[in-house]
Every structure is written in structure tokens, then in C-alpha cells.
Design an enzyme around this catalytic site. Structure first.
Site, mmCIF file in Angstrom:
data_model
loop_
_atom_site.group_PDB
_atom_site.id
_atom_site.type_symbol
_atom_site.label_atom_id
_atom_site.label_comp_id
_atom_site.label_asym_id
_atom_site.label_seq_id
_atom_site.Cartn_x
_atom_site.Cartn_y
_atom_site.Cartn_z
ATOM 1 N N THR A 1 60.826 53.633 42.258
ATOM 2 C CA THR A 1 62.239 53.295 42.008
ATOM 3 C C THR A 1 63.154 54.523 42.086
ATOM 4 O O THR A 1 62.692 55.645 42.165
ATOM 5 C CB THR A 1 62.397 52.628 40.623
ATOM 6 O OG1 THR A 1 61.711 53.433 39.666
ATOM 7 C CG2 THR A 1 61.812 51.236 40.615
ATOM 8 N N ASP A 2 64.469 54.270 42.033
ATOM 9 C CA ASP A 2 65.485 55.331 42.141
ATOM 10 C C ASP A 2 65.991 55.744 40.761
ATOM 11 O O ASP A 2 67.160 56.073 40.588
ATOM 12 C CB ASP A 2 66.690 54.841 42.958
ATOM 13 C CG ASP A 2 66.269 54.233 44.277
ATOM 14 O OD1 ASP A 2 65.471 54.858 44.962
ATOM 15 O OD2 ASP A 2 66.729 53.122 44.589
ATOM 16 N N SER B 1 69.360 58.317 36.788
ATOM 17 C CA SER B 1 69.687 57.529 37.971
ATOM 18 C C SER B 1 69.687 58.496 39.143
ATOM 19 O O SER B 1 70.437 59.462 39.145
ATOM 20 C CB SER B 1 71.060 56.880 37.834
ATOM 21 O OG SER B 1 71.448 56.343 39.083
ATOM 22 N N ARG B 2 68.826 58.264 40.112
ATOM 23 C CA ARG B 2 68.727 59.221 41.221
ATOM 24 C C ARG B 2 69.826 59.016 42.257
ATOM 25 O O ARG B 2 69.891 59.715 43.245
ATOM 26 C CB ARG B 2 67.331 59.123 41.867
ATOM 27 C CG ARG B 2 66.248 59.491 40.882
ATOM 28 C CD ARG B 2 64.901 59.739 41.503
ATOM 29 N NE ARG B 2 63.922 59.889 40.432
ATOM 30 C CZ ARG B 2 62.978 59.012 40.145
ATOM 31 N NH1 ARG B 2 62.870 57.920 40.865
ATOM 32 N NH2 ARG B 2 62.144 59.221 39.163
ATOM 33 N N VAL B 3 70.676 58.005 42.021
ATOM 34 C CA VAL B 3 71.848 57.830 42.882
ATOM 35 C C VAL B 3 73.022 58.561 42.247
ATOM 36 O O VAL B 3 73.852 59.156 42.923
ATOM 37 C CB VAL B 3 72.145 56.329 43.084
ATOM 38 C CG1 VAL B 3 73.480 56.126 43.775
ATOM 39 C CG2 VAL B 3 71.029 55.681 43.891
#
Length: 518
Positions: free
Chosen positions: A350-351, A376-378
Site C-alpha cells: 500500500t501507499d 501517507s506516501r502520497v
């Protein structure tokens, strides 16, 4: 006796044969060799495909999973007690698929698309395969449009974008489903005329319940109906009493329905609740099919099981309509062990993850999000500019507070700067608390976080923080409604708007302190 001429005989035969029409059905069939525990071994079916739907007697369907030299291992989607040795099995010549369409909105269905809510049959012509290869990089675009959950702690520090995959992880009874349901209820706003005017596209939701009690799912349906969110939501359920193969295909059914909306240029949110039970159902099937066990008795391909599911969530390129499918998988940990086999697998797919902690939950911090390991990698790409500006310092201040909090428990004398950090941190923790099923609009969140990070709460008694926030929102709505309108439409915090916020918060704080003292 008169002799019958040969040409008369041929005329009679021709006349009789002309009315004789018989269709011949040719099936590729096999025979059940052995059946039990939801698994059937079938002899024959020489041309069967992997994951093909096969039909057993009594209208029980199954799926071919193990294709071996002398038999085919099939998993059954119905009661295996109805099937016995020697029964005939027919190929359907289609891969396992489910019906898709707007008619499924507002319904509760099985993973095969059959209704469970007693609202009558669903008439659908279009079928889509449950398994589908995820689209490549060229067909995608970066995640940049926010998907608001209505939860201050999430939208402020762990933002989710449309097309992202964000894991919700934690022990049982820590509020994982509550976070997911709040996210669904908050999408109600995207279906309003006001959102349309602001250029926000509607989000259609799919909630996949895997291995849960039927009563729990009924409560979820009742809550969504009460909040008016069921009209844009589909619930796919495979309860704990359903066979393991149905629990296995349930999340793929959710992804298939989500892809129907995404591929039509629309936006969808799918929640898999939860993938721990999904992995257990797959392990059960695999061991019964005599596949070799690996770590923690899970089969070797259990990582691929979840990666091929979650890779289907994406934001499509503009050439393909720009639709998106956002996935919120849920994982249940045992005694907070995030480093166990299945949790580490899903974290790496997951991101980002939202980690919910039992200690925080029990001490009244709800949602019980541990800011330290939730990411959150976004990141800021999935936030509106106004939120990005006010929430920038929020995570750092909370992290510093957590460190100092442990230190302050020793009871030693603290300097003024440390006391100030503790005061600020405790106010921010209190500010981020939020009741279940009351998602907050993004403009209200911006005002709340602005107040917290700019120190307006530092002198407010801890017990009054939530009342302060509530009354501040009422004050702005009544006296300065244009501030909320400007934030909703512009989505940025200009210098003029920042000054305006400072002046109105000062005005309100003066009144609040006066009434509190009185």
C-alpha cells in the site's frame, strides 16, 4: 396388397424429417471423484481453464483452481453436502465473473452478484471477470486529487488521494471500521449540487465485508441507510458462515465493481474489511487443495493474492477518462504486532497506513491514530493548499509532544519552553478527537487546525477545547459565512484570508474567555 414405390417411401421420409428439429448440446463434462470441506476433485474437464466457473448439480457453482494431470481441484461456492461422488460437472466456458452496473448501488449482494437484501432481483446484462490484470504505468497518472474522509487527523496529517491505497491497521476493537464508514458517509457531500459547482466529482462506494458476523454487517447497512449514504454504496458480503471460497472471491468482486465506475471516468472508493480474514480463507482453501504451506502455514503466493488485488486501484490517465479507484484495505493485528507476516505484506503493497492503537483508544483519544507510524506516501499532493498550509506543523508538534509526554511523567521540573510544548500538544490532541459518524467538511477542518497550530488554544482550559471549536464554527457560520465559502471555492489560504482568520479568531477568543470566566 398394393406395392409401395420407392419414390413414395422417400417422399414420406422426407416429409417426416422436415419437421424434425433437434438441437444437440455438447458439454465438456467431468465426474466428481471426491468431495468434502468445500473442495471437489473432478475427473475429466480436459479443456477447463484456471479460475473457470464450473457447474455442479443442484445449481451449485465452483471454480477450478488446481489443474493437475489426472484431476481438477475445484472450490465450491455452495453447500458441499449437496454434491456426492459420481455427480456430473459441466464447464461454463467463462471465467469467474460478476454482474456490474449502476443497478447495484444501494444493494447488498453476494460476491457472485446475487441480492441478499430482499429488494427483488437485479436485472443486469453486463458481466466482468473477477480477476483482471492491473493496468500498467502508462495508463495511470499521479494521485493528486484529495479524497476527503471528514476526519481531522486523517485529512490533516495522513491525507488520502483519489487512486491511492491506504491501509487501516490495528488490533480488534480499535475503530478500524469506524474510520472506513466515516470515509463513506463523508462522500455524501460529493453527490450534492454544491460539490458539483465546486468542481468536485461524486465518489461511489463499495464496502466488502469478509468473514464478519451477519449481525455486524446488518448494523453497517442500517447506519449507512440512516445517514443517507446507502444510495451511492454497494455492500458485498461473505459472512463468517459462508464457505471459504466465497470469502476468497469477495474482495475481487469489490475491485471489479470499482473498476466499472473507474473505467467509465467516475470515481470509486472500495473498502476491504478485512484482508486478514481473506488471507485465512485462502490458507484454508490452499491447505485443503494440498498446496504446500509456507511461513505461518500460509501458502507461498499469499503476497501475490493481495498485491494483484490492490494494484487494481489507480488513477487513470486523462486519455482513459481520468477515473479513479481508491482502496482502503483493513488489517487486524494480534497484540499490536505490525511485523507479523500478513501485516508486513500489505504494508509493503500500500501507499501508507493509518495505525490505530488500543492504548490511545482506551484512554479516550478517538480516532486512536498513532501519528508516529501512520504515514501517507502520497502526502501533500492529496491535500488542498489551505490544508497543506495550516497542517504543516501539526505532525511535528504532535510528535514532539509524544516524546516530551513520556519524559514529563518522571515529574522533574520542566523549563518554560518544554511546558509550552506540552500545553500546545495536549490541546492539539484534544482538538483532533472526533465522534464517530460526524465527518467534518474540509473548510471547518482548516479553521480548527489553524486555531490549534497558531496557538489560540494554548490558554484555553483542556476541558473547554471541544466546546471552543464547536462554538467557533457556529460563530463563523453566523457572522462570517463568506470565510467558509472562500475556503471551499478557492481551496487556498491567501494572505488576505489569513489576516481575516486571525482577526475573527481573536474576536471570538475574547468573547469565549469572557463567557467562560463569567
Amino acid at each position: 396388397m398394393a406395392e409401395v414405390r420407392p419414390d413414395e417411401v422417400s417422399a414420406i421420409l422426407r416429409r417426416q424429417l422436415s419437421g424434425f428439429e433437434k438441437e444437440v448440446d455438447v458439454y465438456d463434462v467431468g465426474t466428481v471423484l471426491q468431495v468434502g470441506d468445500g473442495i471437489a476433485r473432478v475427473y475429466g474437464l480436459s479443456k477447463v481453464m484456471s479460475s473457470e466457473l464450473v457447474e455442479f448439480p443442484h445449481h451449485v457453482f465452483g471454480m477450478a483452481l488446481n489443474i493437475e494431470e489426472d484431476n481438477v481441484g475445484c472450490v465450491l461456492f455452495g453447500d458441499s453436502a449437496l454434491i456426492k461422488e459420481g455427480d456430473m460437472v459441466k464447464r461454463t466456458k467463462r471465467l469467474s465473473s460478476m454482474p456490474v452496473g449502476d443497478q447495484l448501488l444501494g444493494r447488498v449482494i453476494t460476491p457472485l452478484g446475487e441480492p441478499l437484501d430482499g429488494k427483488g432481483p437485479i436485472k443486469i446484462e453486463k458481466y466482468s471477470p473477477l480477476e483482471r490484470k492491473a493496468l500498467g504505468v502508462i495508463q495511470r497518472q499521479p494521485v493528486k486529487e484529495p479524497l476527503q474522509t471528514g476526519i481531522k487527523a486523517v485529512d490533516g496529517m495522513i491525507p488520502i488521494g483519489r487512486g491511492q491505497r491506504e491501509l487501516i491497521i490495528g488490533d480488534r476493537q480499535t475503530g478500524k471500521t469506524a474510520v472506513a464508514l466515516d470515509a463513506i458517509i463523508n462522500q455524501k457531500y460529493t453527490h450534492t449540487e454544491k460539490a458539483k459547482n465546486e468542481g468536485i466529482k461524486p465518489v461511489y462506494c463499495i464496502y466488502v465485508a469478509i468473514g464478519q458476523k451477519g449481525s455486524t454487517i446488518a448494523q453497517v447497512v442500517a447506519k449507512l441507510e440512516e445517514e443517507g449514504a446507502m444510495e451511492f454504496t454497494t455492500i458485498i458480503q461473505a459472512t463468517a458462515s459462508d464457505p471459504a471460497p466465497l470469502q476468497f472471491i469477495a474482495p475481487y468482486a469489490g475491485a471489479t465493481l470499482g473498476e466499472y465506475f473507474r473505467d467509465n471516468g467516475r470515481h470509486a472508493l472500495v473498502i476491504y474489511d478485512d484482508l486478514s480474514k481473506h488471507a485465512q480463507a485462502y490458507r484454508q482453501m490452499s491447505l485443503l487443495l494440498r498446496r504446500p504451506p509456507g511461513r505461518e502455514a500460509y501458502p507461498g503466493d499469499v503476497f501475490y493474492l493481495h498485491s494483484r488485488l490492490l494494484e487494481r486501484a489507480s488513477k487513470l490517465s486523462d486519455d482513459l477518462g481520468g477515473g479513479s479507484l481508491t482502496a482502503l484495505p483493513v488489517i487486524e493485528t494480534q497484540a499490536g504486532d505490525v511485523s507479523a507476516y500478513i501485516p508486513t505484506n500489505v504494508i509493503s503493497i500500500t501507499d501508507g497506513q493509518i495505525y490505530l492503537e488500543p492504548n490511545l483508544f482506551n484512554s479516550g483519544v478517538r480516532p486512536a491514530i498513532n501519528i508516529g507510524i501512520s504515514v501517507s506516501r502520497v502526502g501533500g499532493n492529496a491535500q488542498i493548499k489551505a490544508m497543506k498550509k495550516v497542517a504543516g506543523r501539526l505532525r511535528i508538534e504532535l510528535a514532539q509532544y509524544r516524546d516530551l509526554e513520556a519524559f514529563a511523567k518522571f515529574g522533574s521540573d520542566l523549563d518554560k519552553a518544554t511546558q509550552q510544548q506540552l500545553r500546545r500538544g495536549s490541546r492539539l490532541v484534544e482538538l483532533l478527537k472526533q465522534d464517530q459518524y460526524v465527518p467534518m467538511s474540509v473548510e471547518k477542518q482548516v479553521v480548527s487546525i489553524f486555531v490549534g497550530t497558531n496557538g489560540y488554544l494554548d490558554e484555553i482550559p483542556l476541558a473547554d477545547v471541544q466546546r471552543y471549536e464547536r462554538e467557533l464554527h457556529e460563530f463563523v457560520e453566523l457572522k462570517y459565512p463568506d470565510v467558509f465559502t472562500a475556503l471551499a471555492e478557492q481551496k487556498t489560504l491567501s494572505d488576505a484570508l489569513t489576516e481575516r482568520l486571525h482577526s475573527l479568531v481573536k474576536e471570538f477568543s475574547g468573547k469565549f474567555k469572557a463567557t467562560t470566566k463569567a
